[in-house]
Write a protein that holds these residues in place. Structure first.
Motif: not given
Length: 148
Positions: A104-106, A139-143
């Motif tokens: 995600a791009s935040v 969950l693997q979360a990448t910013l």
């Protein structure tokens, strides 16, 4: 509150039978599924695990975006994949793992806050709650940085 409908029509016996899945919105309309699309590599149909994965990814993605909004951040883009594993157990099968991968791009969020919101969204989305009997939901979360 809110109730959605899906239906299945099945003809034939066991491995030789064929089903058709339909949804109220007609996103799926008499879409084929059967033994080959579930347990072999027939890509002409779908299967329950793939549909479950799509539902879980969609639910989690919305929960993540809404949680970012509530925390004062705007999601620029969110991509989620769900991998659902079906394994033999006894005389049947069990889903023992769902692996969610978020990119995600935040803008304006730091890594720590991003990970907190992602984990809270995973734990709080209605599909994660409904799937509580699955032994592992990871969950693997990448910013990722915005392309601007």
């Amino acid at each position: 509150m809110n109730e959605k409908t899906a239906s299945v029509h099945w003809e034939g016996q066991g491995k030789k039978g064929q089903g058709q899945i339909s949804t109220e919105t007609e996103a799926l309309k008499a879409y084929p599924y059967g033994f080959a699309s579930r347990f072999e590599d027939d890509r002409r149909g779908t299967n329950p695990e793939e549909i479950l994965g799509a539902a879980h990814a969609a639910c989690f993605t919305m929960a993540f975006s809404f949680a970012c909004d509530a925390a004062g951040f705007t999601t620029a883009l969110v991509d989620t994949e769900a991998r659902v594993r079906l394994i033999p157990e006894g005389d049947g099968f069990v889903i023992d793992r769902i692996a969610l991968t978020l990119k995600a791009s935040v803008p304006g969020i730091d890594e720590t806050r991003f990970q907190e919101i992602a984990l809270d969204a995973k734990n709080g989305c209605p599909l994660s709650k409904a799937l509580a009997s699955v032994a592992e939901i990871s969950l693997q979360a990448t910013l990722v940085q915005s392309a601007t």
